[in-house]
Design a protein around this motif. Structure first.
Motif, PDB file in Angstrom:
ATOM      1  N   ASN A 157     -14.418  18.027   6.987  1.00  0.00           N
ATOM      2  CA  ASN A 157     -14.429  17.411   8.307  1.00  0.00           C
ATOM      3  C   ASN A 157     -15.198  18.259   9.320  1.00  0.00           C
ATOM      4  N   ALA A 158     -15.367  17.696  10.506  1.00  0.00           N
ATOM      5  CA  ALA A 158     -15.990  18.413  11.626  1.00  0.00           C
ATOM      6  C   ALA A 158     -15.506  17.794  12.919  1.00  0.00           C
ATOM      7  N   ALA A 163     -11.108  24.028  17.621  1.00  0.00           N
ATOM      8  CA  ALA A 163      -9.679  24.231  17.376  1.00  0.00           C
ATOM      9  C   ALA A 163      -9.128  23.213  16.374  1.00  0.00           C
ATOM     10  N   SER A 164      -9.842  22.123  16.136  1.00  0.00           N
ATOM     11  CA  SER A 164      -9.352  21.109  15.197  1.00  0.00           C
ATOM     12  C   SER A 164      -9.249  21.703  13.799  1.00  0.00           C
ATOM     13  N   GLN A 165      -8.137  21.406  13.131  1.00  0.00           N
ATOM     14  CA  GLN A 165      -7.932  21.975  11.803  1.00  0.00           C
ATOM     15  C   GLN A 165      -6.984  21.106  10.986  1.00  0.00           C
ATOM     16  N   GLY A 166      -6.969  21.339   9.677  1.00  0.00           N
ATOM     17  CA  GLY A 166      -6.018  20.660   8.806  1.00  0.00           C
ATOM     18  C   GLY A 166      -6.655  19.656   7.858  1.00  0.00           C
ATOM     19  N   PHE A 264     -11.754  21.505   8.405  1.00  0.00           N
ATOM     20  CA  PHE A 264     -12.828  21.402   9.397  1.00  0.00           C
ATOM     21  C   PHE A 264     -13.801  22.574   9.270  1.00  0.00           C
ATOM     22  N   LEU A 265     -15.043  22.261   8.911  1.00  0.00           N
ATOM     23  CA  LEU A 265     -16.074  23.308   8.875  1.00  0.00           C
ATOM     24  C   LEU A 265     -16.450  23.746  10.283  1.00  0.00           C
ATOM     25  N   SER A 266     -16.078  22.963  11.283  1.00  0.00           N
ATOM     26  CA  SER A 266     -16.324  23.345  12.675  1.00  0.00           C
ATOM     27  C   SER A 266     -15.291  24.358  13.166  1.00  0.00           C
ATOM     28  N   PRO A 268     -13.854  27.989  12.596  1.00  0.00           N
ATOM     29  CA  PRO A 268     -14.297  29.216  11.909  1.00  0.00           C
ATOM     30  C   PRO A 268     -13.357  29.678  10.797  1.00  0.00           C
ATOM     31  N   ASP A 269     -12.047  29.577  11.029  1.00  0.00           N
ATOM     32  CA  ASP A 269     -11.091  30.028  10.010  1.00  0.00           C
ATOM     33  C   ASP A 269     -11.139  29.131   8.773  1.00  0.00           C
ATOM     34  N   GLU A 270     -11.160  27.818   8.979  1.00  0.00           N
ATOM     35  CA  GLU A 270     -11.181  26.915   7.837  1.00  0.00           C
ATOM     36  C   GLU A 270     -12.532  26.952   7.124  1.00  0.00           C
ATOM     37  N   GLU A 271     -13.599  27.164   7.885  1.00  0.00           N
ATOM     38  CA  GLU A 271     -14.905  27.311   7.235  1.00  0.00           C
ATOM     39  C   GLU A 271     -14.898  28.523   6.306  1.00  0.00           C
ATOM     40  N   LYS A 272     -14.301  29.617   6.764  1.00  0.00           N
ATOM     41  CA  LYS A 272     -14.219  30.823   5.938  1.00  0.00           C
ATOM     42  C   LYS A 272     -13.391  30.557   4.681  1.00  0.00           C
TER      43      LYS A 272
END
Length: 300
Positions: A157-158, A163-166, A264-266, A268-272
């Motif tokens: 997702n993006a 701050a969006s995550q999950g 969410f690749l947008s 930073p934490d989830e992209e990592k």
């Protein structure tokens, strides 16, 4: 389904009964016709069933037919799973804050999921196994050609907000939120629905289609819940319930289908996390475990 071999080799035996039986059957059909297409179909099948025992060349057939595979895939073969890695080739999907592409993340996850499923004994087909562009209709067509029992589309997702995550899991249907509608719009183009039945009567087609879609929607939602239960063991869920949206790739009336947004690749934490092999492997194991759970209940 085959013509009797005795028609040419023994013309002198019982010439009268066989010709007499065919006109009688043909004459019965107009009399059975009605304004009810479903009743016509049932009457036709009943006439065929009544005519079958009179065939003299069939004494050995029942035993052979009893050993032949039936049409139930849950009994006669390994379950077939189609994994769809979203985007690919000229379509990179969304791009993360460090430049990682969605198409690469989801392909790596799908390939690991394939390994996990094959280790459990499932037959697995991929809509793409490399960095190539596949049209949405062709992705669904793979599920139809392989007579898939489950179709799993994997995406990332993006959002405009970092701050969006999950994780999200979607099934086909009318969007149940504005965000679901927007996500589907971002993925879709005008397309058709796969798996529609055609028995030669549009009224019967509509009735059968409704019954098939109801069951497929139920099965898709059940599988989606199992996926969320598995994902919730190691990562954050954005909503925690299965969502509906009109994703083109999910438009199949006869194959239970889900679309997974891994995160969410947008963010930073989830992209990592999604750039990490271990996290992608956790997703793959979770998907395989959910398939196993689903199949234990579906095969009963």
């Amino acid at each position: 389904t085959s013509k009797p071999a005795t028609a040419k080799t023994v013309p002198a035996k019982a010439p009268a009964p066989q010709p007499a039986s065919h006109p009688a059957t043909a004459a019965a059909a107009p009399a059975a016709a009605s304004d009810d297409p479903l009743m016509d179909m049932l009457n036709s099948r009943q006439q065929q069933a009544q005519a079958a025992p009179s065939a003299p060349q069939q004494p050995a057939q029942p035993a052979a037919e009893s050993q032949a595979p039936t049409s139930n895939p849950k009994i006669n073969r390994k379950p077939v799973i189609v994994l769809d890695a979203g985007h690919g080739g000229k379509d990179p999907g969304t791009t993360g804050t460090t430049g990682i592409h969605e198409k690469s993340v989801v392909l790596a996850t799908a390939l690991e999921t394939k390994r996990q499923l094959q280790a459990k004994g499932y037959t697995v087909h991929m809509t793409r196994s490399g960095d190539n562009f596949i049209k949405l209709a062709e992705r669904r067509a793979v599920a139809q050609r392989t007579k898939a029992d489950l179709f799993i589309s994997i995406h990332a997702n993006a959002s405009a907000s970092s701050a969006s995550q999950g994780v999200d899991v979607y099934v086909w249907g009318k969007a149940n939120s504005e965000q679901a509608r927007q996500i589907a719009l971002a993925e879709n183009a005008a397309d058709k629905i796969d798996g529609l039945p055609d028995v030669g009567n549009k009224n019967v087609n509509a009735i059968i289609s409704d019954m098939m879609q109801a069951q497929t929607s139920t099965d898709s939602a059940k599988f989606g819940k199992l996926l969320l239960n598995q994902f919730g063991k190691f990562t954050k869920l954005r909503k925690g319930s299965v969502e509906t949206a009109d994703f083109v790739v999910l438009r199949s009336i006869n194959v239970p289908s889900v679309l997974i947004e891994l995160g969410f690749l947008s963010n930073p934490d989830e992209e990592k996390q999604l750039s990490n092999n271990n996290q992608r492997r956790r997703f793959a194991i979770a998907i395989a475990d959910a398939v196993q759970q689903y199949w234990k209940t579906a095969a009963r």
